[in-house]
Design a protein around this motif. Structure first.
Motif, PDB file in Angstrom:
ATOM      1  N   GLN A  27       0.741  -1.351  -0.112  1.00  0.00           N
ATOM      2  CA  GLN A  27      -0.028  -0.151  -0.104  1.00  0.00           C
ATOM      3  C   GLN A  27       0.948   1.276  -0.026  1.00  0.00           C
ATOM      4  N   LEU A  28       1.865   1.212   0.832  1.00  0.00           N
ATOM      5  CA  LEU A  28       2.865   2.281   0.768  1.00  0.00           C
ATOM      6  C   LEU A  28       3.593   2.494  -0.435  1.00  0.00           C
ATOM      7  N   GLY A  29       3.912   1.385  -0.882  1.00  0.00           N
ATOM      8  CA  GLY A  29       4.729   1.617  -2.356  1.00  0.00           C
ATOM      9  C   GLY A  29       3.661   2.208  -3.378  1.00  0.00           C
ATOM     10  N   ARG A  30       2.474   1.814  -3.507  1.00  0.00           N
ATOM     11  CA  ARG A  30       1.717   2.174  -4.389  1.00  0.00           C
ATOM     12  C   ARG A  30       1.164   3.652  -4.338  1.00  0.00           C
ATOM     13  N   GLN A  31       1.205   4.241  -3.108  1.00  0.00           N
ATOM     14  CA  GLN A  31       0.999   5.755  -2.557  1.00  0.00           C
ATOM     15  C   GLN A  31       2.248   6.278  -3.114  1.00  0.00           C
ATOM     16  N   LEU A  32       3.277   5.776  -2.773  1.00  0.00           N
ATOM     17  CA  LEU A  32       4.595   6.740  -3.113  1.00  0.00           C
ATOM     18  C   LEU A  32       4.666   6.713  -4.662  1.00  0.00           C
ATOM     19  N   GLU A  33       4.568   5.501  -5.556  1.00  0.00           N
ATOM     20  CA  GLU A  33       4.635   5.530  -7.087  1.00  0.00           C
ATOM     21  C   GLU A  33       3.541   6.645  -7.513  1.00  0.00           C
ATOM     22  N   GLU A  34       2.486   6.745  -7.006  1.00  0.00           N
ATOM     23  CA  GLU A  34       1.461   7.815  -7.388  1.00  0.00           C
ATOM     24  C   GLU A  34       2.007   9.284  -7.176  1.00  0.00           C
ATOM     25  N   ALA A  35       2.596   9.369  -5.896  1.00  0.00           N
ATOM     26  CA  ALA A  35       3.240  10.595  -5.476  1.00  0.00           C
ATOM     27  C   ALA A  35       4.357  11.089  -6.275  1.00  0.00           C
ATOM     28  N   MET A  36       5.247  10.046  -6.534  1.00  0.00           N
ATOM     29  CA  MET A  36       6.293  10.301  -7.124  1.00  0.00           C
ATOM     30  C   MET A  36       6.803   9.370  -8.172  1.00  0.00           C
ATOM     31  N   PRO A  37       6.032   9.241  -9.389  1.00  0.00           N
ATOM     32  CA  PRO A  37       6.222   8.441 -10.417  1.00  0.00           C
ATOM     33  C   PRO A  37       7.447   8.237 -10.784  1.00  0.00           C
ATOM     34  N   TRP A  38       8.075   7.002 -11.014  1.00  0.00           N
ATOM     35  CA  TRP A  38       9.446   6.717 -11.584  1.00  0.00           C
ATOM     36  C   TRP A  38       9.506   5.888 -12.980  1.00  0.00           C
ATOM     37  N   LYS A  39       8.352   5.500 -13.345  1.00  0.00           N
ATOM     38  CA  LYS A  39       8.261   4.648 -14.622  1.00  0.00           C
ATOM     39  C   LYS A  39       8.921   5.382 -15.773  1.00  0.00           C
ATOM     40  N   ASP A  40       8.955   6.628 -15.753  1.00  0.00           N
ATOM     41  CA  ASP A  40       9.216   7.228 -17.145  1.00  0.00           C
ATOM     42  C   ASP A  40      10.884   7.780 -16.981  1.00  0.00           C
ATOM     43  N   ARG A  41      11.243   7.767 -15.709  1.00  0.00           N
ATOM     44  CA  ARG A  41      12.587   8.106 -15.482  1.00  0.00           C
ATOM     45  C   ARG A  41      13.610   7.395 -16.256  1.00  0.00           C
ATOM     46  N   GLN A  42      14.504   7.591 -16.774  1.00  0.00           N
ATOM     47  CA  GLN A  42      15.841   7.131 -17.593  1.00  0.00           C
ATOM     48  C   GLN A  42      17.091   7.520 -17.511  1.00  0.00           C
ATOM     49  N   PRO A  43      18.029   7.002 -17.130  1.00  0.00           N
ATOM     50  CA  PRO A  43      19.475   7.623 -16.954  1.00  0.00           C
ATOM     51  C   PRO A  43      19.763   8.181 -18.257  1.00  0.00           C
ATOM     52  N   ALA A  44      20.872   8.811 -18.301  1.00  0.00           N
ATOM     53  CA  ALA A  44      21.338   9.378 -19.588  1.00  0.00           C
ATOM     54  C   ALA A  44      21.588   8.579 -20.406  1.00  0.00           C
ATOM     55  N   VAL A  45      22.039   7.304 -20.223  1.00  0.00           N
ATOM     56  CA  VAL A  45      22.492   6.241 -20.988  1.00  0.00           C
ATOM     57  C   VAL A  45      21.483   5.094 -20.445  1.00  0.00           C
ATOM     58  N   HIS A  46      20.589   4.535 -21.684  1.00  0.00           N
ATOM     59  CA  HIS A  46      19.393   3.694 -21.450  1.00  0.00           C
ATOM     60  C   HIS A  46      19.495   2.380 -22.576  1.00  0.00           C
ATOM     61  N   VAL A  47      19.169   1.410 -22.114  1.00  0.00           N
ATOM     62  CA  VAL A  47      19.139   0.406 -23.416  1.00  0.00           C
ATOM     63  C   VAL A  47      18.164   1.044 -24.478  1.00  0.00           C
ATOM     64  N   SER A  48      16.885   1.481 -24.071  1.00  0.00           N
ATOM     65  CA  SER A  48      15.978   1.935 -25.124  1.00  0.00           C
ATOM     66  C   SER A  48      16.628   3.060 -26.123  1.00  0.00           C
ATOM     67  N   GLU A  49      17.692   3.722 -25.826  1.00  0.00           N
ATOM     68  CA  GLU A  49      18.170   4.422 -26.629  1.00  0.00           C
ATOM     69  C   GLU A  49      19.393   4.000 -27.751  1.00  0.00           C
ATOM     70  N   GLN A  50      19.633   2.655 -27.386  1.00  0.00           N
ATOM     71  CA  GLN A  50      20.745   2.008 -28.441  1.00  0.00           C
ATOM     72  C   GLN A  50      19.855   1.589 -29.642  1.00  0.00           C
ATOM     73  N   PRO A  51      20.791   1.686 -30.700  1.00  0.00           N
ATOM     74  CA  PRO A  51      20.101   1.321 -32.250  1.00  0.00           C
ATOM     75  C   PRO A  51      19.467  -0.268 -31.971  1.00  0.00           C
ATOM     76  N   GLN A  52      18.530  -0.245 -32.617  1.00  0.00           N
ATOM     77  CA  GLN A  52      18.046  -1.607 -32.890  1.00  0.00           C
ATOM     78  C   GLN A  52      18.139  -2.259 -33.865  1.00  0.00           C
ATOM     79  N   PRO A  53      18.716  -3.467 -33.924  1.00  0.00           N
ATOM     80  CA  PRO A  53      18.904  -4.238 -35.131  1.00  0.00           C
ATOM     81  C   PRO A  53      17.662  -4.329 -36.170  1.00  0.00           C
ATOM     82  N   ALA A  54      18.003  -4.306 -37.255  1.00  0.00           N
ATOM     83  CA  ALA A  54      16.721  -4.434 -38.445  1.00  0.00           C
ATOM     84  C   ALA A  54      16.137  -5.711 -38.341  1.00  0.00           C
ATOM     85  N   VAL A  55      14.817  -6.079 -38.563  1.00  0.00           N
ATOM     86  CA  VAL A  55      14.297  -7.187 -38.429  1.00  0.00           C
ATOM     87  C   VAL A  55      14.111  -7.645 -39.913  1.00  0.00           C
TER      88      VAL A  55
END
Length: 167
Positions: A139-167
Protein backbone atom coordinates in the motif's frame (compact mmCIF):
# COMPACT_ATOMS: atom_id res chain seq x y z
CA UNK A 1 20.06 -25.08 -1.88
CA UNK A 2 22.73 -26.13 -4.35
CA UNK A 3 22.03 -29.80 -3.78
CA UNK A 4 18.30 -29.14 -4.20
CA UNK A 5 18.88 -27.26 -7.45
CA UNK A 6 21.07 -30.08 -8.70
CA UNK A 7 18.41 -32.65 -7.86
CA UNK A 8 15.75 -30.52 -9.54
CA UNK A 9 17.75 -30.10 -12.74
CA UNK A 10 19.26 -33.58 -12.84
CA UNK A 11 22.76 -32.10 -12.96
CA UNK A 12 25.61 -32.99 -10.66
CA UNK A 13 26.77 -30.60 -7.96
CA UNK A 14 29.75 -29.20 -9.78
CA UNK A 15 31.74 -25.98 -10.19
CA UNK A 16 30.89 -26.26 -13.89
CA UNK A 17 27.36 -25.02 -13.18
CA UNK A 18 27.97 -22.53 -10.36
CA UNK A 19 29.76 -19.19 -10.23
CA UNK A 20 33.24 -19.46 -8.71
CA UNK A 21 32.54 -17.42 -5.56
CA UNK A 22 29.30 -19.29 -4.88
CA UNK A 23 31.12 -22.60 -5.34
CA UNK A 24 33.68 -21.46 -2.76
CA UNK A 25 30.85 -20.58 -0.37
CA UNK A 26 29.40 -24.06 -0.94
CA UNK A 27 32.75 -25.66 -0.17
CA UNK A 28 33.22 -23.44 2.88
CA UNK A 29 29.82 -24.45 4.20
CA UNK A 30 30.65 -28.12 3.65
CA UNK A 31 33.60 -27.76 6.02
CA UNK A 32 31.52 -26.43 8.90
CA UNK A 33 30.54 -28.69 11.77
CA UNK A 34 26.95 -29.37 12.85
CA UNK A 35 27.65 -27.32 15.99
CA UNK A 36 28.45 -24.31 13.76
CA UNK A 37 25.11 -24.70 12.00
CA UNK A 38 23.24 -25.01 15.30
CA UNK A 39 24.96 -21.88 16.63
CA UNK A 40 24.04 -19.97 13.46
CA UNK A 41 20.42 -21.11 13.70
CA UNK A 42 20.32 -20.03 17.35
CA UNK A 43 21.86 -16.63 16.57
CA UNK A 44 19.36 -16.11 13.74
CA UNK A 45 16.47 -16.96 16.08
CA UNK A 46 17.72 -14.50 18.73
CA UNK A 47 18.21 -11.72 16.17
CA UNK A 48 14.80 -12.43 14.61
CA UNK A 49 13.13 -11.97 17.99
CA UNK A 50 15.03 -8.72 18.55
CA UNK A 51 13.98 -7.38 15.15
CA UNK A 52 10.36 -8.39 15.82
CA UNK A 53 10.58 -6.46 19.09
CA UNK A 54 11.74 -3.34 17.23
CA UNK A 55 8.69 -3.51 14.95
CA UNK A 56 6.33 -3.56 17.94
CA UNK A 57 6.95 0.20 18.11
CA UNK A 58 7.40 1.00 14.40
CA UNK A 59 5.36 0.17 11.32
CA UNK A 60 8.12 0.85 8.77
CA UNK A 61 11.89 1.20 8.83
CA UNK A 62 13.32 3.34 6.02
CA UNK A 63 16.90 2.76 4.86
CA UNK A 64 18.93 2.92 1.67
CA UNK A 65 18.75 -0.27 -0.37
CA UNK A 66 22.50 -0.44 -0.97
CA UNK A 67 25.45 1.25 0.68
CA UNK A 68 26.80 3.04 -2.41
CA UNK A 69 25.70 4.04 -5.88
CA UNK A 70 25.07 1.03 -8.15
CA UNK A 71 28.19 -1.03 -8.83
CA UNK A 72 29.88 -0.79 -12.18
CA UNK A 73 29.50 -3.79 -14.47
CA UNK A 74 31.91 -6.49 -13.33
CA UNK A 75 32.67 -4.84 -9.99
CA UNK A 76 30.82 -7.57 -8.06
CA UNK A 77 32.02 -10.57 -10.02
CA UNK A 78 30.79 -13.85 -8.60
CA UNK A 79 32.82 -15.64 -11.27
CA UNK A 80 36.13 -14.27 -9.99
CA UNK A 81 38.13 -17.41 -9.11
CA UNK A 82 40.48 -15.35 -6.93
CA UNK A 83 37.80 -14.36 -4.40
CA UNK A 84 37.39 -16.55 -1.32
CA UNK A 85 34.04 -17.34 0.27
CA UNK A 86 34.76 -14.91 3.10
CA UNK A 87 35.90 -12.16 0.70
CA UNK A 88 32.79 -12.65 -1.45
CA UNK A 89 30.50 -12.46 1.57
CA UNK A 90 32.24 -9.31 2.79
CA UNK A 91 31.89 -7.71 -0.66
CA UNK A 92 28.17 -8.45 -0.84
CA UNK A 93 27.47 -7.41 2.76
CA UNK A 94 29.45 -4.19 2.25
CA UNK A 95 27.64 -3.41 -1.01
CA UNK A 96 24.17 -4.15 0.36
CA UNK A 97 24.44 -3.82 4.15
CA UNK A 98 20.78 -2.97 4.67
CA UNK A 99 19.14 -5.99 3.03
CA UNK A 100 20.93 -8.90 4.70
CA UNK A 101 19.35 -8.57 8.13
CA UNK A 102 15.84 -8.78 6.73
CA UNK A 103 16.72 -11.63 4.36
CA UNK A 104 17.80 -13.56 7.45
CA UNK A 105 14.87 -12.61 9.71
CA UNK A 106 12.15 -12.85 7.09
CA UNK A 107 10.91 -9.28 7.44
CA UNK A 108 9.12 -8.08 4.31
CA UNK A 109 10.90 -5.28 2.49
CA UNK A 110 10.33 -3.29 -0.65
CA UNK A 111 12.90 -1.24 -2.54
CA UNK A 112 11.71 1.66 -4.64
CA UNK A 113 13.78 3.98 -6.87
CA UNK A 114 12.64 7.16 -5.15
CA UNK A 115 15.86 9.15 -5.53
CA UNK A 116 18.45 9.83 -8.23
CA UNK A 117 22.16 10.51 -8.22
CA UNK A 118 23.48 13.67 -9.87
CA UNK A 119 24.22 11.57 -12.96
CA UNK A 120 20.67 10.19 -13.09
CA UNK A 121 21.30 6.74 -11.60
CA UNK A 122 18.36 5.44 -9.56
CA UNK A 123 18.84 5.30 -5.81
CA UNK A 124 16.70 2.75 -4.05
CA UNK A 125 15.06 3.34 -0.71
CA UNK A 126 14.18 0.21 1.21
CA UNK A 127 11.15 0.05 3.43
CA UNK A 128 10.89 -2.85 5.85
CA UNK A 129 7.80 -3.78 7.79
CA UNK A 130 6.51 -6.06 10.47
CA UNK A 131 6.77 -9.80 9.92
CA UNK A 132 4.03 -11.02 7.54
CA UNK A 133 2.76 -7.47 6.91
CA UNK A 134 3.46 -7.24 3.20
CA UNK A 135 0.13 -5.45 2.70
CA UNK A 136 1.33 -2.28 4.45
CA UNK A 137 4.44 -2.19 2.26
CA UNK A 138 2.48 -2.73 -0.94
CA UNK A 139 0.00 0.00 0.00
CA UNK A 140 2.84 2.39 0.87
CA UNK A 141 4.61 1.50 -2.38
CA UNK A 142 1.50 2.27 -4.38
CA UNK A 143 1.02 5.62 -2.66
CA UNK A 144 4.66 6.56 -3.24
CA UNK A 145 4.53 5.56 -6.91
CA UNK A 146 1.43 7.72 -7.38
CA UNK A 147 3.06 10.67 -5.57
CA UNK A 148 6.52 10.26 -7.12
CA UNK A 149 6.18 8.27 -10.37
CA UNK A 150 9.42 6.75 -11.62
CA UNK A 151 8.36 4.58 -14.53
CA UNK A 152 9.35 7.18 -17.14
CA UNK A 153 12.66 8.20 -15.55
CA UNK A 154 15.70 7.07 -17.51
CA UNK A 155 19.39 7.68 -16.92
CA UNK A 156 21.39 9.50 -19.60
CA UNK A 157 22.48 6.14 -21.03
CA UNK A 158 19.62 3.70 -21.34
CA UNK A 159 19.08 0.50 -23.30
CA UNK A 160 16.05 2.02 -25.05
CA UNK A 161 18.35 4.57 -26.71
CA UNK A 162 20.59 1.96 -28.31
CA UNK A 163 20.23 1.33 -32.04
CA UNK A 164 17.93 -1.58 -32.67
CA UNK A 165 18.90 -4.27 -35.17
CA UNK A 166 16.88 -4.39 -38.39
CA UNK A 167 14.34 -7.18 -38.48
Amino acid sequence: MIKGAAAGTGKAVSPDYIEAAIWKCYEYGGQLKAADLLEAIHTNAVVSRQVAGFFEDYDILLSPTIGTLPAKIGELNANNPNVSAVEWTEQIFTYAPFTNLFNATGQPSISLPLAESKSGLPIGLQMTGKFADELTLLQLGRQLEEAMPWKDRQPAVHVSEQPQPAV
